[in-house]
Design a protein around this motif. Structure first.
Motif, PDB file in Angstrom:
ATOM      1  N   ALA A   1       9.077   1.746   0.568  1.00  0.00           N
ATOM      2  CA  ALA A   1       8.408   1.062   1.899  1.00  0.00           C
ATOM      3  C   ALA A   1       7.011   0.878   1.435  1.00  0.00           C
ATOM      4  CB  ALA A   1       8.277   2.426   2.896  1.00  0.00           C
ATOM      5  N   SER A   2       6.319   1.513   0.624  1.00  0.00           N
ATOM      6  CA  SER A   2       4.960   0.990   0.303  1.00  0.00           C
ATOM      7  C   SER A   2       4.894  -0.053  -0.716  1.00  0.00           C
ATOM      8  CB  SER A   2       4.122   2.230  -0.395  1.00  0.00           C
ATOM      9  OG  SER A   2       4.385   2.407  -1.802  1.00  0.00           O
ATOM     10  N   GLY A   3       5.897  -0.100  -1.596  1.00  0.00           N
ATOM     11  CA  GLY A   3       6.248  -1.261  -2.597  1.00  0.00           C
ATOM     12  C   GLY A   3       6.434  -2.426  -1.894  1.00  0.00           C
ATOM     13  N   ALA A   4       7.238  -2.591  -0.648  1.00  0.00           N
ATOM     14  CA  ALA A   4       7.621  -3.643   0.033  1.00  0.00           C
ATOM     15  C   ALA A   4       6.450  -4.275   0.867  1.00  0.00           C
ATOM     16  CB  ALA A   4       9.027  -3.487   1.016  1.00  0.00           C
ATOM     17  N   ALA A   5       5.652  -3.326   1.442  1.00  0.00           N
ATOM     18  CA  ALA A   5       4.387  -3.683   2.088  1.00  0.00           C
ATOM     19  C   ALA A   5       3.329  -4.259   1.148  1.00  0.00           C
ATOM     20  CB  ALA A   5       3.883  -2.506   2.730  1.00  0.00           C
ATOM     21  N   SER A   6       3.520  -3.835  -0.048  1.00  0.00           N
ATOM     22  CA  SER A   6       2.375  -4.308  -1.011  1.00  0.00           C
ATOM     23  C   SER A   6       2.988  -5.581  -1.421  1.00  0.00           C
ATOM     24  CB  SER A   6       2.037  -3.321  -2.045  1.00  0.00           C
ATOM     25  OG  SER A   6       1.901  -3.704  -3.540  1.00  0.00           O
ATOM     26  N   VAL A   7       3.904  -5.997  -1.907  1.00  0.00           N
ATOM     27  CA  VAL A   7       4.513  -7.506  -2.075  1.00  0.00           C
ATOM     28  C   VAL A   7       4.431  -8.243  -0.895  1.00  0.00           C
ATOM     29  CG1 VAL A   7       6.359  -8.665  -3.032  1.00  0.00           C
ATOM     30  CG2 VAL A   7       6.265  -6.251  -3.915  1.00  0.00           C
ATOM     31  N   GLY A   8       4.572  -7.571  -0.052  1.00  0.00           N
ATOM     32  CA  GLY A   8       4.650  -8.376   1.420  1.00  0.00           C
ATOM     33  C   GLY A   8       2.989  -8.740   1.404  1.00  0.00           C
ATOM     34  N   MET A   9       2.136  -8.028   1.061  1.00  0.00           N
ATOM     35  CA  MET A   9       0.735  -8.445   1.427  1.00  0.00           C
ATOM     36  C   MET A   9       0.355  -9.545   0.334  1.00  0.00           C
ATOM     37  SD  MET A   9      -1.320  -6.700   3.424  1.00  0.00           S
ATOM     38  CE  MET A   9      -2.914  -6.376   2.628  1.00  0.00           C
TER      39      MET A   9
ATOM     40  N   LYS B   1      -2.761 -17.937  16.156  1.00  0.00           N
ATOM     41  CA  LYS B   1      -1.615 -17.672  15.041  1.00  0.00           C
ATOM     42  C   LYS B   1      -2.630 -16.938  13.883  1.00  0.00           C
ATOM     43  CE  LYS B   1       2.896 -18.408  13.380  1.00  0.00           C
ATOM     44  NZ  LYS B   1       4.106 -18.322  14.481  1.00  0.00           N
ATOM     45  N   LEU B   2      -3.644 -17.778  13.518  1.00  0.00           N
ATOM     46  CA  LEU B   2      -4.331 -17.670  12.379  1.00  0.00           C
ATOM     47  C   LEU B   2      -5.210 -16.197  12.492  1.00  0.00           C
ATOM     48  CD1 LEU B   2      -4.451 -20.617  12.006  1.00  0.00           C
ATOM     49  CD2 LEU B   2      -6.479 -20.511  10.836  1.00  0.00           C
ATOM     50  N   ASN B   3      -5.765 -16.005  13.634  1.00  0.00           N
ATOM     51  CA  ASN B   3      -6.366 -14.841  13.876  1.00  0.00           C
ATOM     52  C   ASN B   3      -5.521 -13.623  14.088  1.00  0.00           C
ATOM     53  OD1 ASN B   3      -8.966 -16.087  13.943  1.00  0.00           O
ATOM     54  ND2 ASN B   3      -8.889 -16.465  16.196  1.00  0.00           N
ATOM     55  N   GLY B   4      -4.080 -13.764  14.571  1.00  0.00           N
ATOM     56  CA  GLY B   4      -3.353 -12.873  14.824  1.00  0.00           C
ATOM     57  C   GLY B   4      -3.076 -12.238  13.364  1.00  0.00           C
ATOM     58  N   THR B   5      -2.756 -13.449  12.405  1.00  0.00           N
ATOM     59  CA  THR B   5      -2.242 -13.058  10.930  1.00  0.00           C
ATOM     60  C   THR B   5      -3.348 -12.379  10.378  1.00  0.00           C
ATOM     61  OG1 THR B   5      -1.285 -15.165  11.050  1.00  0.00           O
ATOM     62  CG2 THR B   5      -1.263 -14.110   8.794  1.00  0.00           C
ATOM     63  N   ALA B   6      -4.568 -12.663  10.462  1.00  0.00           N
ATOM     64  CA  ALA B   6      -5.692 -11.909   9.778  1.00  0.00           C
ATOM     65  C   ALA B   6      -5.630 -10.608  10.319  1.00  0.00           C
ATOM     66  CB  ALA B   6      -7.085 -12.640  10.006  1.00  0.00           C
ATOM     67  N   ILE B   7      -5.722 -10.314  11.627  1.00  0.00           N
ATOM     68  CA  ILE B   7      -5.793  -8.801  11.994  1.00  0.00           C
ATOM     69  C   ILE B   7      -4.396  -8.104  11.369  1.00  0.00           C
ATOM     70  CG2 ILE B   7      -5.275  -7.498  14.037  1.00  0.00           C
ATOM     71  CD1 ILE B   7      -6.878 -10.037  15.658  1.00  0.00           C
TER      72      ILE B   7
ATOM     73  N   LEU C   1      -2.704  -8.309   8.701  1.00  0.00           N
ATOM     74  CA  LEU C   1      -3.107  -8.397   7.228  1.00  0.00           C
ATOM     75  C   LEU C   1      -4.026  -7.039   7.034  1.00  0.00           C
ATOM     76  CD1 LEU C   1      -2.841 -11.618   5.270  1.00  0.00           C
ATOM     77  CD2 LEU C   1      -1.367  -9.887   5.407  1.00  0.00           C
ATOM     78  N   LEU C   2      -5.056  -7.016   7.929  1.00  0.00           N
ATOM     79  CA  LEU C   2      -5.937  -6.020   8.094  1.00  0.00           C
ATOM     80  C   LEU C   2      -5.275  -4.647   8.260  1.00  0.00           C
ATOM     81  CD1 LEU C   2      -9.086  -7.686   9.542  1.00  0.00           C
ATOM     82  CD2 LEU C   2      -8.903  -6.873   7.137  1.00  0.00           C
ATOM     83  N   ILE C   3      -4.433  -4.731   9.285  1.00  0.00           N
ATOM     84  CA  ILE C   3      -3.736  -3.310   9.723  1.00  0.00           C
ATOM     85  C   ILE C   3      -2.691  -2.906   8.544  1.00  0.00           C
ATOM     86  CG2 ILE C   3      -1.727  -2.826  10.919  1.00  0.00           C
ATOM     87  CD1 ILE C   3      -3.124  -4.355  13.528  1.00  0.00           C
ATOM     88  N   TYR C   4      -2.256  -3.907   7.840  1.00  0.00           N
ATOM     89  CA  TYR C   4      -1.413  -3.483   6.586  1.00  0.00           C
ATOM     90  C   TYR C   4      -2.443  -2.920   5.552  1.00  0.00           C
ATOM     91  CZ  TYR C   4       3.272  -4.234   8.174  1.00  0.00           C
ATOM     92  OH  TYR C   4       4.372  -4.058   8.672  1.00  0.00           O
ATOM     93  N   LEU C   5      -3.419  -3.480   5.438  1.00  0.00           N
ATOM     94  CA  LEU C   5      -4.693  -2.916   4.523  1.00  0.00           C
ATOM     95  C   LEU C   5      -4.847  -1.433   4.651  1.00  0.00           C
ATOM     96  CD1 LEU C   5      -5.687  -4.605   2.000  1.00  0.00           C
ATOM     97  CD2 LEU C   5      -7.887  -4.771   3.523  1.00  0.00           C
TER      98      LEU C   5
END
Lengths: 72, 222
Positions: free
Chosen positions: B76-84, B111-117, B119-123
């Protein structure tokens, strides 16, 4: 009396100009693909990608060897 | 033979085909976009790979919560990290593309702002993982957070931009791939290369996971 045809002519010219504007050619890299050696770029990109994949496959082989050793 | 050779090599061949066809096949002649329309094969591919990896990540999290296997938490963490990784590449390529079509590296687009948010949530998922020492506790809490992150990501990237107006095609009320957005020649390149990018992402995840498992075994032996 003399003004009305002028306005009409202007309007006519305006409406005629619409399709002409719409038909303005969109700038594309036609000549570059025809004789601009874009195929060389495609070749370079392909070679780079194949190189990366070959490296990944070698990495897989080494991974397999180390997995075997750790199983023993 | 390498492990999972058939799908790994298939994705490599699909991407290679997409690279070659993506540069040589005809594309629609559109103003502003010009030849940059070919970015669709590469830039959008990054997002598809990211979404597929985040989806995989949440599935591994559900599996962990149900069965409690350490490997599922690692996956799960690996897929999230490759996804990032793919998400960051998508963001960077999108910024370059936006500069030359929309006029700026970043525009105020949902779409841009949503993506940035997103990616931060995944961070924050990785920050959360590193903040806990206890392995079981870390795996459990981060699995739950991961499901939450996936739901938020779908909302921000796929739902909200469709409700408002977006510069991205297929948003502002339209489905993403209507007949008008993508012509048939582009589909011949787009669909194969999308599958290829997703496969490539899972190839990286597979290598990462096997390295993790070797590492765990070595640590247990010490």
């Amino acid at each position: 009396m003399n003004r009305i045809p002028k306005i009409l002519l202007t309007a006519l010219a305006f409406f005629l100009s619409q399709p002409i504007w719409a038909q303005m050619p969109v700038e594309m890299a036609d000549t570059m693909r025809a004789d601009g050696k874009i195929r060389v770029v495609i070749g370079v990109v392909a070679i780079i990608f194949i190189g990366i994949v070959v490296y990944l496959i070698r990495l897989e082989m080494r991974m397999k060897r180390i997995e075997k050793r750790i199983q023993e | 033979m390498i492990k999972g050779a058939w799908w790994k090599l298939t994705s490599a061949v699909l991407v290679l085909y997409g690279l070659i066809a993506g540069f040589s096949f005809d594309v629609p002649r559109l103003p502003i976009l010009n030849e940059s329309i070919r970015n669709l094969y590469f830039h959008v591919g990054m997002w598809f790979a990211m979404m597929a990896l985040f989806l995989g990540s949440s599935i591994y999290s559900i599996r962990y919560l149900r069965q409690g296997k350490v490997q599922d938490d690692q996956k799960a963490s690996g897929a999230a990290s490759v996804g990032m990784l793919f998400g960051s590449l998508g963001l960077l390529t999108g910024m370059l593309w936006a500069k030359f079509t929309w006029g700026a590296f970043w525009v105020n687009d949902p779409k841009l702002n949503g993506t940035a948010i997103s990616l931060l949530i995944y961070l924050a998922y990785f920050v959360l993982r590193q903040s806990m020492e206890d392995h079981t506790k870390r795996a459990r809490i981060s699995a739950v957070y991961n499901l939450f992150a996936f739901a938020i990501m779908i909302t921000f990237i796929q739902v909200l931009p469709r409700l408002t107006d977006s510069l991205h095609p297929g948003n502002g009320g339209n489905p993403a791939f209507s007949n008008y957005d993508l012509d048939s020649t582009m589909r011949l390149v787009f669909y194969p290369i999308i599958i290829g990018w997703i496969g490539l992402g899972y190839w990286v995840l597979d290598l990462r996971q096997r390295w993790k498992e070797i590492n765990t075994k070595l640590n247990d032996n010490e």
